[in-house]
Enzyme design. Structure first.
Site, PDB file in Angstrom:
ATOM      1  N   GLN A  96       9.339   0.331  -1.069  1.00  0.00           N
ATOM      2  CA  GLN A  96       9.683  -0.322   0.195  1.00  0.00           C
ATOM      3  C   GLN A  96       8.759  -1.482   0.555  1.00  0.00           C
ATOM      4  O   GLN A  96       9.221  -2.502   1.062  1.00  0.00           O
ATOM      5  CB  GLN A  96       9.674   0.703   1.334  1.00  0.00           C
ATOM      6  CG  GLN A  96      10.113   0.129   2.676  1.00  0.00           C
ATOM      7  CD  GLN A  96      10.521   1.210   3.637  1.00  0.00           C
ATOM      8  OE1 GLN A  96      11.653   1.690   3.615  1.00  0.00           O
ATOM      9  NE2 GLN A  96       9.601   1.616   4.495  1.00  0.00           N
ATOM     10  N   GLU A 124      10.953  -7.542   7.218  1.00  0.00           N
ATOM     11  CA  GLU A 124       9.647  -7.708   7.844  1.00  0.00           C
ATOM     12  C   GLU A 124       8.969  -9.018   7.460  1.00  0.00           C
ATOM     13  O   GLU A 124       7.780  -9.195   7.690  1.00  0.00           O
ATOM     14  CB  GLU A 124       8.745  -6.521   7.506  1.00  0.00           C
ATOM     15  CG  GLU A 124       9.273  -5.207   8.081  1.00  0.00           C
ATOM     16  CD  GLU A 124       8.285  -4.064   7.935  1.00  0.00           C
ATOM     17  OE1 GLU A 124       7.200  -4.273   7.350  1.00  0.00           O
ATOM     18  OE2 GLU A 124       8.583  -2.953   8.418  1.00  0.00           O
ATOM     19  N   ASP A 175       4.016   1.104  -0.122  1.00  0.00           N
ATOM     20  CA  ASP A 175       4.743   2.124   0.631  1.00  0.00           C
ATOM     21  C   ASP A 175       5.955   2.498  -0.205  1.00  0.00           C
ATOM     22  O   ASP A 175       6.894   1.713  -0.348  1.00  0.00           O
ATOM     23  CB  ASP A 175       5.173   1.575   1.997  1.00  0.00           C
ATOM     24  CG  ASP A 175       5.985   2.595   2.810  1.00  0.00           C
ATOM     25  OD1 ASP A 175       6.091   3.750   2.365  1.00  0.00           O
ATOM     26  OD2 ASP A 175       6.497   2.212   3.881  1.00  0.00           O
ATOM     27  N   GLU A 227       1.540   5.005   0.231  1.00  0.00           N
ATOM     28  CA  GLU A 227       2.146   5.623   1.417  1.00  0.00           C
ATOM     29  C   GLU A 227       3.417   6.372   1.025  1.00  0.00           C
ATOM     30  O   GLU A 227       4.232   5.855   0.261  1.00  0.00           O
ATOM     31  CB  GLU A 227       2.463   4.535   2.444  1.00  0.00           C
ATOM     32  CG  GLU A 227       3.044   5.028   3.752  1.00  0.00           C
ATOM     33  CD  GLU A 227       3.334   3.882   4.700  1.00  0.00           C
ATOM     34  OE1 GLU A 227       4.332   3.961   5.442  1.00  0.00           O
ATOM     35  OE2 GLU A 227       2.570   2.891   4.703  1.00  0.00           O
ATOM     36  N   ASP A 240       3.400   9.025   6.325  1.00  0.00           N
ATOM     37  CA  ASP A 240       4.199   8.411   7.390  1.00  0.00           C
ATOM     38  C   ASP A 240       5.332   9.359   7.755  1.00  0.00           C
ATOM     39  O   ASP A 240       5.239  10.103   8.729  1.00  0.00           O
ATOM     40  CB  ASP A 240       4.730   7.051   6.940  1.00  0.00           C
ATOM     41  CG  ASP A 240       5.632   6.382   7.975  1.00  0.00           C
ATOM     42  OD1 ASP A 240       5.600   6.798   9.155  1.00  0.00           O
ATOM     43  OD2 ASP A 240       6.372   5.449   7.624  1.00  0.00           O
ATOM     44  N   LYS A 292       2.426   5.366  14.352  1.00  0.00           N
ATOM     45  CA  LYS A 292       3.478   4.542  14.947  1.00  0.00           C
ATOM     46  C   LYS A 292       3.789   5.120  16.322  1.00  0.00           C
ATOM     47  O   LYS A 292       4.328   6.228  16.424  1.00  0.00           O
ATOM     48  CB  LYS A 292       4.731   4.552  14.074  1.00  0.00           C
ATOM     49  CG  LYS A 292       4.564   3.912  12.698  1.00  0.00           C
ATOM     50  CD  LYS A 292       5.825   4.079  11.871  1.00  0.00           C
ATOM     51  CE  LYS A 292       5.748   3.328  10.540  1.00  0.00           C
ATOM     52  NZ  LYS A 292       6.927   3.599   9.679  1.00  0.00           N
ATOM     53  N   ARG A 327       6.996  -1.420  13.235  1.00  0.00           N
ATOM     54  CA  ARG A 327       8.232  -0.967  12.622  1.00  0.00           C
ATOM     55  C   ARG A 327       8.997  -2.170  12.080  1.00  0.00           C
ATOM     56  O   ARG A 327       8.661  -3.322  12.362  1.00  0.00           O
ATOM     57  CB  ARG A 327       9.124  -0.232  13.643  1.00  0.00           C
ATOM     58  CG  ARG A 327       8.503   0.984  14.303  1.00  0.00           C
ATOM     59  CD  ARG A 327       7.999   2.037  13.332  1.00  0.00           C
ATOM     60  NE  ARG A 327       8.973   2.639  12.464  1.00  0.00           N
ATOM     61  CZ  ARG A 327       9.537   3.844  12.654  1.00  0.00           C
ATOM     62  NH1 ARG A 327       9.215   4.551  13.723  1.00  0.00           N
ATOM     63  NH2 ARG A 327      10.378   4.342  11.778  1.00  0.00           N
ATOM     64  N   SER A 328      10.048  -1.914  11.332  1.00  0.00           N
ATOM     65  CA  SER A 328      10.820  -3.023  10.761  1.00  0.00           C
ATOM     66  C   SER A 328      11.594  -3.777  11.838  1.00  0.00           C
ATOM     67  O   SER A 328      11.832  -4.983  11.715  1.00  0.00           O
ATOM     68  CB  SER A 328      11.766  -2.518   9.677  1.00  0.00           C
ATOM     69  OG  SER A 328      12.561  -1.454  10.165  1.00  0.00           O
ATOM     70  N   LYS A 346      -1.093  -2.438  10.194  1.00  0.00           N
ATOM     71  CA  LYS A 346       0.023  -2.820   9.325  1.00  0.00           C
ATOM     72  C   LYS A 346       1.163  -3.316  10.221  1.00  0.00           C
ATOM     73  O   LYS A 346       1.716  -2.525  10.985  1.00  0.00           O
ATOM     74  CB  LYS A 346       0.464  -1.606   8.506  1.00  0.00           C
ATOM     75  CG  LYS A 346       1.694  -1.807   7.639  1.00  0.00           C
ATOM     76  CD  LYS A 346       2.106  -0.466   7.018  1.00  0.00           C
ATOM     77  CE  LYS A 346       3.403  -0.593   6.231  1.00  0.00           C
ATOM     78  NZ  LYS A 346       3.918   0.730   5.795  1.00  0.00           N
TER      79      LYS A 346
END
Length: 444
Positions: free
Chosen positions: A166, A208, A245, A288, A314, A339, A368-369, A390
């Site tokens: 990802q 992102e 990730d 991740e 995560d 998050k 987040r995205s 991040k």
């Protein structure tokens, strides 16, 4: 009656970086102070995280948030009027009390997190200090400037599954300041675009802001990232390192993991072996979600095998203090991704971070995205002394707003507050640098 008492709470539908609706909340105090925050949203979500409320149906693809907005104005606002905006824990406890589901299924985590963050802003304004300082004072922390983890290529759910992994990211723990790390990152990001263009693989950007991963394999993406680091004048594994990730929950297929690019279905051991080979071949210092969200035993075995790197949870942890405690007991991780919208309130997110620190883990505050111009998480990362941040890539304004805010805060705090400092104090960085040195001398 205190001037910092909440006098009004309002909500509205606004739009995130993917053009989807989300919730913005404004909190006003009796003194006329204003706090405002926007809820982010994820494309790759853990089953156990707090649940955002969407309307369903055909309108806006079922993603509208009118019910969540109504919940703020009809349920949350009456409960918070008269509460001191400086009492973050008290406010968040009231939000918890309004929703018996434990996951904000009734209120909507998008409603609760936007409200909780807006109260945090209002509390900072009431005390007359920057938000990061208010966070540090509220939770009794020593603020610091975090190490940036920045996406160069975006894959997985952020790029329609174009590659399996990802996020292909870099960190610059060898930098002497956050500002210096941004300069290095900018050079690498631009070099990656040039290298892709030279090979006819430049195809735009992912969710992102990272380059769209127009590659034929995950290894090809890693090779291109190495080439970009070198093209920027850096030596991979010295002051610049790589993190990934995997987001393995998205790759789960039955009891195994499907690597779509190569048409392979691997069991957990085979999947672990594949990632371990990448770690040996490339200067990777953080992985991740190498396994699916409930695979505690697989995480634990992987962590034992790769003890020198960051194994980040995560989807496994979803910013939940109880799941962090369970993972620590199982030896599953050594780093927690934080998050705030996964938790639903600021206080819940801080509880998860505290649990990670009690376990001796590192922590990474993450965006987040689906993001916005909101910079709250930067102030949380700084004020809580989280250590790492991040927020996505080095492009798109919703990402750059956050990196730029960190630059401003560093100017206020001074570069000595930057966590990396002398790079050898980061043992995971030192281990990567030593391996790179051995590789370059032919002692592999």
């Amino acid at each position: 009656m205190s001037n910092s008492e909440i006098s009004d709470v309002q909500a509205r539908r606004v739009w995130d970086s993917r053009g989807l609706p989300t919730v913005e909340v404004e909190v006003r105090t009796r003194s006329g102070g204003l706090g405002r925050a926007i809820a982010p949203a994820g494309a790759s979500c853990g089953t156990h995280e707090a649940v955002e409320l969407r309307d369903g149906g055909d309108r806006l693809g079922g993603k509208d948030v009118s019910r969540a907005v109504a919940n703020v104005e009809e349920l949350i606002a009456p409960a918070l009027r008269g509460v001191d905006a400086r009492d973050q824990c008290g406010v968040d406890a009231k939000l918890d009390g309004l929703d018996s589901s434990g996951a904000f299924r009734t209120l909507g985590a998008n409603a609760s997190v936007a409200t909780s963050l807006a109260v945090l802003h209002a509390g900072a304004q009431s005390t007359g200090v920057p938000l990061w300082r208010h966070v540090a004072d509220t939770f009794d922390r020593a603020p610091s400037i975090p190490l940036a983890e920045t996406q160069i290529f975006g894959g997985g759910a952020h790029a329609s599954g174009r590659v399996d992994v990802q996020d292909f990211m870099i960190m610059v723990p060898g930098a002497g300041s956050f500002d210096e790390s941004m300069v290095v990152t900018a050079e690498i990001y631009r070099a990656a675009g040039r290298c892709m263009a030279e090979q006819g693989r430049l195809a735009g950007v992912a969710d992102e802001g990272g380059w769209w991963p127009n590659f034929d394999s995950n290894e090809q993406a890693l090779d291109m990232l190495m080439r970009a680091i070198e093209a920027a004048g850096e030596t991979p594994g010295e002051r610049v390192v790589i993190s990934l990730d995997i987001a393995a929950t998205q790759l789960r297929h039955g009891s195994g993991y499907r690597m779509a690019l190569e048409g392979a279905l691997l069991d957990a051991d085979g999947f672990s072996e594949r990632i371990a080979r990448w770690i040996e071949r490339y200067p990777i210092v953080a992985i991740e979600d190498p396994f699916a969200e409930d695979a505690y035993e697989n995480f634990a075995r992987f962590r034992q095998r790769t003890a020198a790197i960051q194994v980040v949870g995560d989807d496994l942890l979803v910013t939940n203090a109880l799941r962090v405690r369970e993972a620590a007991a199982a030896g599953a991780c050594n780093t927690a991704l934080i998050k705030v919208n996964q938790a639903g309130t600021v206080s819940r997110a801080v509880a998860a971070l505290d649990e990670a620190h009690r376990a001796g883990w590192r922590t990474i505050v993450s965006a987040r995205s689906g993001e916005s111009e909101d910079v709250s998480i930067v102030h949380l990362a700084v004020g809580l002394g989280a250590g790492q941040l991040k927020v996505g890539s080095f492009a798109r304004s919703e990402r750059m707003a956050k990196w730029n805010e960190c630059v401003r805060i560093e100017q206020a705090l001074g570069s000595k507050a930057f966590v990396a400092g002398e790079p050898l104090t980061n043992t995971w960085w030192a281990r990567s640098g030593q391996r790179a040195a051995k590789s370059s001398s032919g002692a592999n």
